[in-house]
Design a protein around this motif. Structure first.
Motif, PDB file in Angstrom:
ATOM      1  N   MET A  54      51.104  -9.851  15.700  1.00 51.96           N
ATOM      2  CA  MET A  54      51.273  -9.000  16.888  1.00 51.96           C
ATOM      3  C   MET A  54      50.206  -7.911  16.887  1.00 51.96           C
ATOM      4  N   PRO A  55      49.629  -7.618  18.046  1.00 53.50           N
ATOM      5  CA  PRO A  55      48.596  -6.567  18.104  1.00 53.50           C
ATOM      6  C   PRO A  55      49.115  -5.225  17.598  1.00 53.50           C
ATOM      7  N   ARG A  56      48.209  -4.459  17.012  1.00 55.05           N
ATOM      8  CA  ARG A  56      48.520  -3.092  16.584  1.00 55.05           C
ATOM      9  C   ARG A  56      48.013  -2.138  17.655  1.00 55.05           C
ATOM     10  N   PHE A  57      48.821  -1.166  18.018  1.00 49.72           N
ATOM     11  CA  PHE A  57      48.493  -0.286  19.131  1.00 49.72           C
ATOM     12  C   PHE A  57      48.152   1.119  18.639  1.00 49.72           C
ATOM     13  N   ALA A  58      47.108   1.689  19.234  1.00 48.76           N
ATOM     14  CA  ALA A  58      46.687   3.053  18.936  1.00 48.76           C
ATOM     15  C   ALA A  58      46.762   3.881  20.208  1.00 48.76           C
ATOM     16  N   ALA A  59      47.359   5.057  20.111  1.00 42.57           N
ATOM     17  CA  ALA A  59      47.431   5.973  21.252  1.00 42.57           C
ATOM     18  C   ALA A  59      46.106   6.710  21.385  1.00 42.57           C
ATOM     19  N   ASN A  60      45.585   6.767  22.606  1.00 41.83           N
ATOM     20  CA  ASN A  60      44.380   7.553  22.856  1.00 41.83           C
ATOM     21  C   ASN A  60      44.796   8.991  23.172  1.00 41.83           C
ATOM     22  N   LEU A  61      44.542   9.890  22.234  1.00 40.61           N
ATOM     23  CA  LEU A  61      45.038  11.255  22.362  1.00 40.61           C
ATOM     24  C   LEU A  61      44.214  12.123  23.306  1.00 40.61           C
ATOM     25  N   SER A  62      43.106  11.603  23.799  1.00 38.61           N
ATOM     26  CA  SER A  62      42.362  12.334  24.830  1.00 38.61           C
ATOM     27  C   SER A  62      43.010  12.153  26.190  1.00 38.61           C
ATOM     28  N   MET A  63      43.658  11.003  26.406  1.00 41.96           N
ATOM     29  CA  MET A  63      44.274  10.705  27.699  1.00 41.96           C
ATOM     30  C   MET A  63      45.783  10.795  27.675  1.00 41.96           C
ATOM     31  N   MET A  64      46.378  10.433  26.565  1.00 40.33           N
ATOM     32  CA  MET A  64      47.838  10.418  26.456  1.00 40.33           C
ATOM     33  C   MET A  64      48.338  11.717  25.817  1.00 40.33           C
ATOM     34  N   TYR A  65      49.600  12.011  26.062  1.00 43.94           N
ATOM     35  CA  TYR A  65      50.281  13.169  25.472  1.00 43.94           C
ATOM     36  C   TYR A  65      49.638  14.496  25.858  1.00 43.94           C
ATOM     37  N   ASN A  66      49.084  14.570  27.057  1.00 43.28           N
ATOM     38  CA  ASN A  66      48.511  15.827  27.523  1.00 43.28           C
ATOM     39  C   ASN A  66      49.573  16.888  27.796  1.00 43.28           C
ATOM     40  N   GLU A  67      50.854  16.512  27.690  1.00 43.75           N
ATOM     41  CA  GLU A  67      51.937  17.491  27.769  1.00 43.75           C
ATOM     42  C   GLU A  67      51.918  18.428  26.565  1.00 43.75           C
ATOM     43  N   HIS A  68      51.211  18.029  25.509  1.00 42.15           N
ATOM     44  CA  HIS A  68      51.186  18.782  24.258  1.00 42.15           C
ATOM     45  C   HIS A  68      49.773  19.298  23.977  1.00 42.15           C
ATOM     46  N   ASP A  69      49.667  20.374  23.200  1.00 42.22           N
ATOM     47  CA  ASP A  69      48.371  20.778  22.667  1.00 42.22           C
ATOM     48  C   ASP A  69      47.819  19.638  21.815  1.00 42.22           C
ATOM     49  N   PHE A  70      46.498  19.568  21.712  1.00 44.21           N
ATOM     50  CA  PHE A  70      45.891  18.390  21.081  1.00 44.21           C
ATOM     51  C   PHE A  70      46.446  18.131  19.683  1.00 44.21           C
ATOM     52  N   LEU A  71      46.518  19.138  18.848  1.00 48.96           N
ATOM     53  CA  LEU A  71      46.950  18.912  17.474  1.00 48.96           C
ATOM     54  C   LEU A  71      48.415  18.504  17.373  1.00 48.96           C
ATOM     55  N   ASP A  72      49.181  18.755  18.425  1.00 49.02           N
ATOM     56  CA  ASP A  72      50.584  18.344  18.439  1.00 49.02           C
ATOM     57  C   ASP A  72      50.764  16.911  18.955  1.00 49.02           C
ATOM     58  N   ARG A  73      49.696  16.322  19.452  1.00 56.38           N
ATOM     59  CA  ARG A  73      49.804  14.969  19.997  1.00 56.38           C
ATOM     60  C   ARG A  73      49.988  13.922  18.898  1.00 56.38           C
ATOM     61  N   PHE A  74      49.525  14.226  17.685  1.00 51.05           N
ATOM     62  CA  PHE A  74      49.703  13.286  16.580  1.00 51.05           C
ATOM     63  C   PHE A  74      51.189  13.049  16.323  1.00 51.05           C
ATOM     64  N   ALA A  75      51.946  14.134  16.252  1.00 49.18           N
ATOM     65  CA  ALA A  75      53.391  14.020  16.020  1.00 49.18           C
ATOM     66  C   ALA A  75      54.068  13.268  17.158  1.00 49.18           C
ATOM     67  N   ALA A  76      53.660  13.550  18.387  1.00 48.39           N
ATOM     68  CA  ALA A  76      54.281  12.892  19.535  1.00 48.39           C
ATOM     69  C   ALA A  76      54.010  11.390  19.522  1.00 48.39           C
ATOM     70  N   ALA A  77      52.774  11.002  19.197  1.00 45.97           N
ATOM     71  CA  ALA A  77      52.433   9.581  19.142  1.00 45.97           C
ATOM     72  C   ALA A  77      53.226   8.874  18.048  1.00 45.97           C
ATOM     73  N   SER A  78      53.331   9.514  16.897  1.00 49.22           N
ATOM     74  CA  SER A  78      54.085   8.922  15.793  1.00 49.22           C
ATOM     75  C   SER A  78      55.552   8.765  16.162  1.00 49.22           C
ATOM     76  N   ALA A  79      56.107   9.759  16.832  1.00 47.49           N
ATOM     77  CA  ALA A  79      57.522   9.705  17.223  1.00 47.49           C
ATOM     78  C   ALA A  79      57.796   8.548  18.175  1.00 47.49           C
ATOM     79  N   ASP A  80      56.790   8.145  18.948  1.00 45.81           N
ATOM     80  CA  ASP A  80      56.951   7.029  19.879  1.00 45.81           C
ATOM     81  C   ASP A  80      56.618   5.679  19.243  1.00 45.81           C
ATOM     82  N   GLY A  81      56.342   5.676  17.947  1.00 46.63           N
ATOM     83  CA  GLY A  81      56.141   4.412  17.248  1.00 46.63           C
ATOM     84  C   GLY A  81      54.712   3.947  17.119  1.00 46.63           C
ATOM     85  N   PHE A  82      53.750   4.759  17.535  1.00 44.50           N
ATOM     86  CA  PHE A  82      52.355   4.369  17.342  1.00 44.50           C
ATOM     87  C   PHE A  82      51.988   4.485  15.864  1.00 44.50           C
TER      88      PHE A  82
END
Length: 272
Positions: A1-29
């Motif tokens: 199955m493909p492995r998915f990576a979140a693009n933090l420049s486009m996704m999770y803009n609801e959060h400050d950049f350094l907080d996007r790592f936690a948000a992506a991980s919480a969603d299973g990335f």
């Protein structure tokens, strides 16, 4: 199955950049990518990756005066010294972040460039890519080149898969590969299934990216059949990452229904 990576420049803009790592991980990335890391200390970015169990899969080398509209230098005569400094800086970050891929952008060319001028751009591109790939090989990093559609980025030097693969073949460096963004490819060429079946088995594709067409939102709306295309990628045994380089239409987490549905689909397929 493909492995998915979140693009933090486009996704999770609801959060400050350094907080996007936690948000992506919480969603299973499991992995992340983004445009540029250079605003931040590499050690701080590494901590964010480690704290949230993430892999850094891709970022761009410095691309010139980005805020002024520049989009890379690798195909621009006279910018060789700046480009080389940028590659070295990118490789320093890649070493700290454990990132095995760096995208080196070609740059913009005047629409009225003569054939002779375009030939000079291409010669510069080939020379710079050969140098960069050799430099990257010593660090165990791949240099990637990406065809980009002229609607989003008018004048970008590289626009088609055939051009990109011809460049990689001509340079002949094992650490130079193509970044196949299916969003750009659909806009420029279409015929994505055939493109995947033709190009993935060559070993020249180092990274995939997806987004919905035509609006670059989530890939489950519009003319982009994400389930079918990911099934083709899986069938072909691609072992790289699929970067989710799209702009969520609403909240990022709320728009991940396509990903949850695809994972359920693959789990059901595996159960037979």
């Amino acid at each position: 199955m493909p492995r998915f990576a979140a693009n933090l420049s486009m996704m999770y803009n609801e959060h400050d950049f350094l907080d996007r790592f936690a948000a992506a991980s919480a969603d299973g990335f499991q992995g992340v990518e983004y445009l540029f890391p250079y605003t931040y200390d590499a050690a701080e970015l590494r901590r964010r990756l480690d704290d949230h169990g993430l892999v850094q899969v891709l970022f761009n080398a410095p691309a010139g005066a980005w805020e002024s509209g520049e989009r890379g230098m690798a195909a621009l005569p006279g910018r060789e010294a700046e480009m080389r400094l940028g590659v070295d800086r990118a490789l320093e970050y890649a070493g700290v972040l454990g990132c095995p891929r760096v995208h080196l952008m070609a740059g913009l060319v005047r629409p009225d460039a003569t054939p002779a001028e375009r030939a000079k751009h291409r010669d510069t591109y080939l020379t710079n890519l050969a140098w960069a790939a050799e430099r990257a090989a010593a660090a165990g990093v791949d240099i990637l080149i990406e065809p980009i559609n002229g609607r989003d980025m008018p004048g970008y030097f590289l626009s088609t898969q055939a051009e990109a693969h011809a460049v990689v073949q001509e340079v002949g460096a094992s650490h130079l590969k193509v970044q196949l963004d299916l969003y750009h490819c659909q806009i420029v060429e279409g015929d994505l299934t055939t493109t995947l079946r033709r190009d993935l088995p060559t070993g020249r594709v180092g990274h995939l990216q997806i987004a919905g067409v035509p609006d670059r939102g989530e890939p489950d709306q519009g003319e982009f059949n994400v389930r079918h295309l990911l099934d083709v990628v899986d069938e072909l045994g691609f072992d790289g990452w699929v970067g989710c380089e799209y702009r969520p239409r609403a909240g990022t987490s709320e728009g991940l229904g396509w990903l949850h549905a695809y994972r359920s689909h693959r789990a059901e397929s595996a159960r037979g």
